[in-house]
Design an enzyme around this catalytic site. Structure first.
Site, PDB file in Angstrom:
ATOM      1  N   HIS A 125      83.726 -66.836  49.682  1.00 55.71           N
ATOM      2  CA  HIS A 125      84.894 -65.090  49.049  1.00 55.71           C
ATOM      3  C   HIS A 125      83.815 -64.222  47.986  1.00 55.71           C
ATOM      4  O   HIS A 125      83.086 -65.305  46.478  1.00 55.71           O
ATOM      5  CB  HIS A 125      86.281 -65.742  48.538  1.00 55.71           C
ATOM      6  CG  HIS A 125      86.138 -64.160  48.099  1.00 55.71           C
ATOM      7  ND1 HIS A 125      86.921 -63.571  47.108  1.00 55.71           N
ATOM      8  CD2 HIS A 125      87.038 -62.963  49.170  1.00 55.71           C
ATOM      9  CE1 HIS A 125      87.582 -62.274  46.982  1.00 55.71           C
ATOM     10  NE2 HIS A 125      87.692 -62.062  47.972  1.00 55.71           N
ATOM     11  N   SER A 126      82.781 -63.586  48.395  1.00 49.40           N
ATOM     12  CA  SER A 126      82.585 -62.523  47.440  1.00 49.40           C
ATOM     13  C   SER A 126      81.780 -63.102  47.465  1.00 49.40           C
ATOM     14  O   SER A 126      80.693 -63.005  47.888  1.00 49.40           O
ATOM     15  CB  SER A 126      83.509 -61.633  46.508  1.00 49.40           C
ATOM     16  OG  SER A 126      83.310 -60.679  45.698  1.00 49.40           O
ATOM     17  N   PHE A 127      81.338 -62.870  45.722  1.00 48.63           N
ATOM     18  CA  PHE A 127      80.087 -63.649  45.335  1.00 48.63           C
ATOM     19  C   PHE A 127      79.438 -64.673  45.568  1.00 48.63           C
ATOM     20  O   PHE A 127      78.510 -65.389  45.838  1.00 48.63           O
ATOM     21  CB  PHE A 127      80.586 -63.789  43.294  1.00 48.63           C
ATOM     22  CG  PHE A 127      78.712 -64.274  43.022  1.00 48.63           C
ATOM     23  CD1 PHE A 127      77.077 -64.312  43.108  1.00 48.63           C
ATOM     24  CD2 PHE A 127      79.206 -65.853  43.052  1.00 48.63           C
ATOM     25  CE1 PHE A 127      77.034 -65.112  42.371  1.00 48.63           C
ATOM     26  CE2 PHE A 127      78.760 -66.360  41.757  1.00 48.63           C
ATOM     27  CZ  PHE A 127      77.204 -66.228  41.698  1.00 48.63           C
TER      28      PHE A 127
END
Length: 295
Positions: A125-127
């Site tokens: 998720h995300s980074f």
């Protein structure tokens, strides 16, 4: 601190409460699936296949820790799936914020090897998308599928900061300079507008209590991803269209700007934002991740 309602959810669940009113969710109703593909019993009647059981490794993003996945992991486990939620260097209980992207990657690689995990669905998720890109380079034979949920998919030689709008990057650089340990702490107004824009004010304030300063260095490191782009691992992208971390269009955004870099991939779309659904609708998010992961 990390509230969620685990409930008794089915995955896949034909009566899922968050399907728009008047629509019926069927796990086999994707384009190209027709009625004669359903398995038949010996009497010729059509029946649904049993839900597939999978092994998930869920990798959180910035300003989060392993507890980010508590609600989602509980739902997936309740259906017989195996779920692991590693916490990587510089986050959670690790007080050392002077970490590099390679150290973060090593945390997850070591976790997978030490537990001898095989045939895994590696979710970022995300980074965390940049993390699973690098992890996949090191343990490709252990991965069944890569799933990116509103996650960065960097090009070879890029840093995460290269993909931020100029105003956001400048803000992060200023916050980094203001810290005494090379971290970035999100102001509440920034967190509210970008990460939990569909949450109520009270929920946003509650979520913010778990936000900790993020090590800055890994966000600005250029990554060698040549090996990643040679991998033949199946890939999926889960896109929540109310996620406001990256602006829609103008050369930014999660889908198709990031997702298209995966080449051939499965796309699953939801209506949430960047953080909120992990706390308020964990079953909804679990359903989307499952849909992205199953064969």
């Amino acid at each position: 601190m990390h509230p969620y309602s685990s409930g008794n959810y089915q995955i896949p669940n034909p009566n899922y409460p968050f399907v728009p009113q008047g629509q019926y969710y069927n796990p086999y109703s994707e384009p190209g699936w027709v009625w004669w593909n359903y398995p038949q019993d010996y009497g010729g009647s059509y029946r649904l296949m049993a839900p597939q059981r999978l092994t998930f490794v869920l990798v959180h993003g910035s300003w989060a820790d392993a507890h980010f996945w508590d609600g989602v992991a509980a739902v997936l486990r309740s259906q017989g799936n195996i779920v692991y939620t590693p916490e990587y260097a510089g986050h959670g209980t690790d007080s050392n914020k002077k970490v590099t992207h390679a150290m973060i990657t090593k945390s997850v690689v070591d976790y997978i090897k030490q537990l001898n995990l095989l045939d895994i669905i590696l979710v970022g998720h995300s980074f965390g998308g940049t993390v699973i890109q690098k992890v996949a380079e090191q343990v490709p034979d252990r991965i069944k599928r890569l799933v990116f949920w509103d996650a960065f998919v960097l090009k070879d030689g890029e840093s995460l900061a290269d993909e931020l709008p100029p105003q956001t990057r400048q803000s992060f650089e200023e916050l980094r300079k203001m810290s005494n340990d090379d971290t970035i702490m999100l102001p509440f107004d920034t967190f509210r507008a970008l990460f939990v824009n569909i949450a109520t004010t009270d929920d946003a304030k509650l979520f913010y209590t778990s936000v900790a300063p993020e090590p800055a260095k890994p966000l600005f490191e250029n990554l060698d991803l040549k090996a990643f782009y040679t991998l033949q691992i199946p890939k999926s992208y889960v896109y929540f269209y109310q996620d406001n971390v990256l602006p829609q269009g103008e050369g930014y955004g999660w889908n198709p700007h990031m997702s298209i870099r995966l080449g051939l991939f499965r796309l699953i779309v939801g209506d949430g934002d960047h953080f909120t659904d992990t706390r308020t609708r964990p079953a909804y998010l679990a359903q989307k991740i499952f849909d992205a992961s199953r064969d």
